[in-house]
Design a protein around this motif. Structure first.
Motif, PDB file in Angstrom:
ATOM      1  N   ALA A  46      -3.652  -1.915  -5.667  1.00  0.00           N
ATOM      2  CA  ALA A  46      -2.758  -3.346  -5.809  1.00  0.00           C
ATOM      3  C   ALA A  46      -1.492  -2.711  -6.062  1.00  0.00           C
ATOM      4  O   ALA A  46      -1.035  -1.500  -6.370  1.00  0.00           O
ATOM      5  N   PHE A  47      -0.576  -3.617  -6.232  1.00  0.00           N
ATOM      6  CA  PHE A  47       0.889  -3.258  -6.250  1.00  0.00           C
ATOM      7  C   PHE A  47       1.504  -4.448  -6.822  1.00  0.00           C
ATOM      8  O   PHE A  47       0.928  -5.527  -6.722  1.00  0.00           O
ATOM      9  N   SER A  48       2.615  -4.345  -7.189  1.00  0.00           N
ATOM     10  CA  SER A  48       3.512  -5.507  -7.626  1.00  0.00           C
ATOM     11  C   SER A  48       4.510  -5.825  -6.816  1.00  0.00           C
ATOM     12  O   SER A  48       5.285  -4.949  -6.211  1.00  0.00           O
ATOM     13  N   ASP A  49       4.630  -7.188  -6.374  1.00  0.00           N
ATOM     14  CA  ASP A  49       5.494  -7.756  -5.472  1.00  0.00           C
ATOM     15  C   ASP A  49       7.040  -7.762  -6.170  1.00  0.00           C
ATOM     16  O   ASP A  49       7.133  -7.196  -7.243  1.00  0.00           O
ATOM     17  N   ASP A  50       7.902  -8.470  -5.429  1.00  0.00           N
ATOM     18  CA  ASP A  50       9.358  -8.469  -5.881  1.00  0.00           C
ATOM     19  C   ASP A  50       9.361  -9.283  -7.120  1.00  0.00           C
ATOM     20  O   ASP A  50      10.544  -9.092  -7.835  1.00  0.00           O
ATOM     21  N   GLU A  51       8.619  -9.950  -7.326  1.00  0.00           N
ATOM     22  CA  GLU A  51       8.512 -11.008  -8.527  1.00  0.00           C
ATOM     23  C   GLU A  51       7.603 -10.492  -9.801  1.00  0.00           C
ATOM     24  O   GLU A  51       7.638 -11.144 -10.852  1.00  0.00           O
ATOM     25  N   ARG A  53       4.408  -9.705  -9.724  1.00  0.00           N
ATOM     26  CA  ARG A  53       2.885 -10.276  -9.538  1.00  0.00           C
ATOM     27  C   ARG A  53       2.109  -9.092  -9.055  1.00  0.00           C
ATOM     28  O   ARG A  53       2.289  -8.623  -8.147  1.00  0.00           O
ATOM     29  N   ASP A  54       0.972  -8.921  -9.687  1.00  0.00           N
ATOM     30  CA  ASP A  54      -0.026  -8.013  -9.092  1.00  0.00           C
ATOM     31  C   ASP A  54      -0.537  -8.731  -7.836  1.00  0.00           C
ATOM     32  O   ASP A  54      -1.095  -9.706  -7.801  1.00  0.00           O
ATOM     33  N   CYS A  55      -0.486  -7.824  -7.006  1.00  0.00           N
ATOM     34  CA  CYS A  55      -1.153  -8.335  -5.501  1.00  0.00           C
ATOM     35  C   CYS A  55      -2.115  -7.152  -4.987  1.00  0.00           C
ATOM     36  O   CYS A  55      -1.974  -6.031  -5.239  1.00  0.00           O
ATOM     37  N   PHE A  56      -3.202  -7.589  -4.384  1.00  0.00           N
ATOM     38  CA  PHE A  56      -4.261  -6.928  -3.657  1.00  0.00           C
ATOM     39  C   PHE A  56      -4.039  -7.079  -2.284  1.00  0.00           C
ATOM     40  O   PHE A  56      -4.142  -8.233  -1.894  1.00  0.00           O
ATOM     41  N   PRO A  57      -4.052  -6.033  -1.485  1.00  0.00           N
ATOM     42  CA  PRO A  57      -3.842  -6.033   0.138  1.00  0.00           C
ATOM     43  C   PRO A  57      -4.992  -6.508   0.868  1.00  0.00           C
ATOM     44  O   PRO A  57      -6.145  -5.563   0.297  1.00  0.00           O
ATOM     45  N   HIS A  71       1.902   7.795   2.211  1.00  0.00           N
ATOM     46  CA  HIS A  71       2.830   7.784   1.048  1.00  0.00           C
ATOM     47  C   HIS A  71       1.753   7.609  -0.178  1.00  0.00           C
ATOM     48  O   HIS A  71       0.990   8.347  -0.321  1.00  0.00           O
ATOM     49  N   ASP A  72       2.264   6.541  -0.997  1.00  0.00           N
ATOM     50  CA  ASP A  72       1.394   6.400  -2.254  1.00  0.00           C
ATOM     51  C   ASP A  72      -0.087   6.143  -2.073  1.00  0.00           C
ATOM     52  O   ASP A  72      -0.728   6.215  -3.039  1.00  0.00           O
ATOM     53  N   TRP A  73      -0.188   5.651  -0.986  1.00  0.00           N
ATOM     54  CA  TRP A  73      -1.829   5.415  -0.672  1.00  0.00           C
ATOM     55  C   TRP A  73      -2.484   6.365   0.341  1.00  0.00           C
ATOM     56  O   TRP A  73      -3.364   6.119   1.091  1.00  0.00           O
ATOM     57  N   ALA A  74      -2.003   7.491   0.515  1.00  0.00           N
ATOM     58  CA  ALA A  74      -2.268   8.506   1.104  1.00  0.00           C
ATOM     59  C   ALA A  74      -3.750   9.205   0.940  1.00  0.00           C
ATOM     60  O   ALA A  74      -4.480   9.514   1.810  1.00  0.00           O
ATOM     61  N   ASP A  75      -3.844   8.865  -0.040  1.00  0.00           N
ATOM     62  CA  ASP A  75      -5.416   9.422  -0.546  1.00  0.00           C
ATOM     63  C   ASP A  75      -6.518   8.232  -0.254  1.00  0.00           C
ATOM     64  O   ASP A  75      -7.845   8.431  -0.627  1.00  0.00           O
ATOM     65  N   CYS A  76      -6.096   7.019   0.295  1.00  0.00           N
ATOM     66  CA  CYS A  76      -6.963   6.101   0.309  1.00  0.00           C
ATOM     67  C   CYS A  76      -7.737   5.979   1.618  1.00  0.00           C
ATOM     68  O   CYS A  76      -7.444   6.636   2.422  1.00  0.00           O
ATOM     69  N   ALA A 106       2.320  -5.070   6.522  1.00  0.00           N
ATOM     70  CA  ALA A 106       2.729  -4.305   7.630  1.00  0.00           C
ATOM     71  C   ALA A 106       3.552  -3.109   7.059  1.00  0.00           C
ATOM     72  O   ALA A 106       3.851  -3.037   5.886  1.00  0.00           O
ATOM     73  N   PRO A 107       3.629  -1.930   7.684  1.00  0.00           N
ATOM     74  CA  PRO A 107       4.343  -0.895   7.155  1.00  0.00           C
ATOM     75  C   PRO A 107       5.742  -1.049   6.615  1.00  0.00           C
ATOM     76  O   PRO A 107       6.258  -0.381   5.910  1.00  0.00           O
ATOM     77  N   ASP A 108       6.396  -2.152   7.432  1.00  0.00           N
ATOM     78  CA  ASP A 108       7.634  -2.381   6.476  1.00  0.00           C
ATOM     79  C   ASP A 108       7.769  -3.220   5.267  1.00  0.00           C
ATOM     80  O   ASP A 108       8.728  -3.504   4.852  1.00  0.00           O
ATOM     81  N   GLY A 109       6.540  -3.305   4.826  1.00  0.00           N
ATOM     82  CA  GLY A 109       6.265  -4.145   3.579  1.00  0.00           C
ATOM     83  C   GLY A 109       6.103  -5.476   3.686  1.00  0.00           C
ATOM     84  O   GLY A 109       5.805  -6.186   2.340  1.00  0.00           O
TER      85      GLY A 109
END
Length: 131
Positions: A46-51, A53-57, A71-76, A106-109
């Motif tokens: 999960a990550f936090s968006d610009d606002e 909020r917790d988001c699950f992709p 990057h941060d998810w390389a072990d996933c 997308a990779p650009d976020g």
């Protein structure tokens, strides 16, 4: 647009505007009966968006999810979820917990960040159209 480009051409999929990726996501996951996310040793990401909020992709294909396992998810690793389980457990649970869904990041976020209830309604509508 109702289909994604060939899975071998992920760059084409990620180059689509977020709204087109969202429409393609709905079509693909209802056809295949599953969604994909990333899971690491500590669980689903999960990550936090610009606002804040917790988001699950979630993605429509394993290859799309794997393309973001850097990057941060390389072990996933890409993890499938049955669409029925996603719709009956995950989305209602995320709504109850006040979490959001990031559809087809997308990779650009970029992604479509949407309320789980809205995604659930859209998936139901797409499934009805496909019948």
């Amino acid at each position: 647009m109702n289909a994604l480009p060939n899975a071998d051409d992920l760059s084409g999929s990620f180059d689509l505007p977020g709204e087109e990726r969202y429409i393609a996501f709905l079509a693909r996951v209802t056809q295949q009966g599953q969604v994909w996310t990333l899971k690491g040793d500590d669980g689903f990401i999960a990550f936090s968006d610009d606002e804040g909020r917790d988001c699950f992709p979630f993605w429509p294909e394993a290859a799309c999810a794997t393309a973001l396992a850097t990057h941060d998810w390389a072990d996933c690793r890409a993890e499938p979820l049955a669409l029925e389980v996603f719709m009956t457990r995950w989305l209602p649970g995320m709504a109850k917990d006040g979490r959001m869904v990031a559809v087809f990041p997308a990779p650009d976020g970029s992604s479509v960040v949407i309320a789980p209830e809205t995604l659930l309604d859209d998936l139901r509508e797409e499934a009805e159209q496909g019948d």
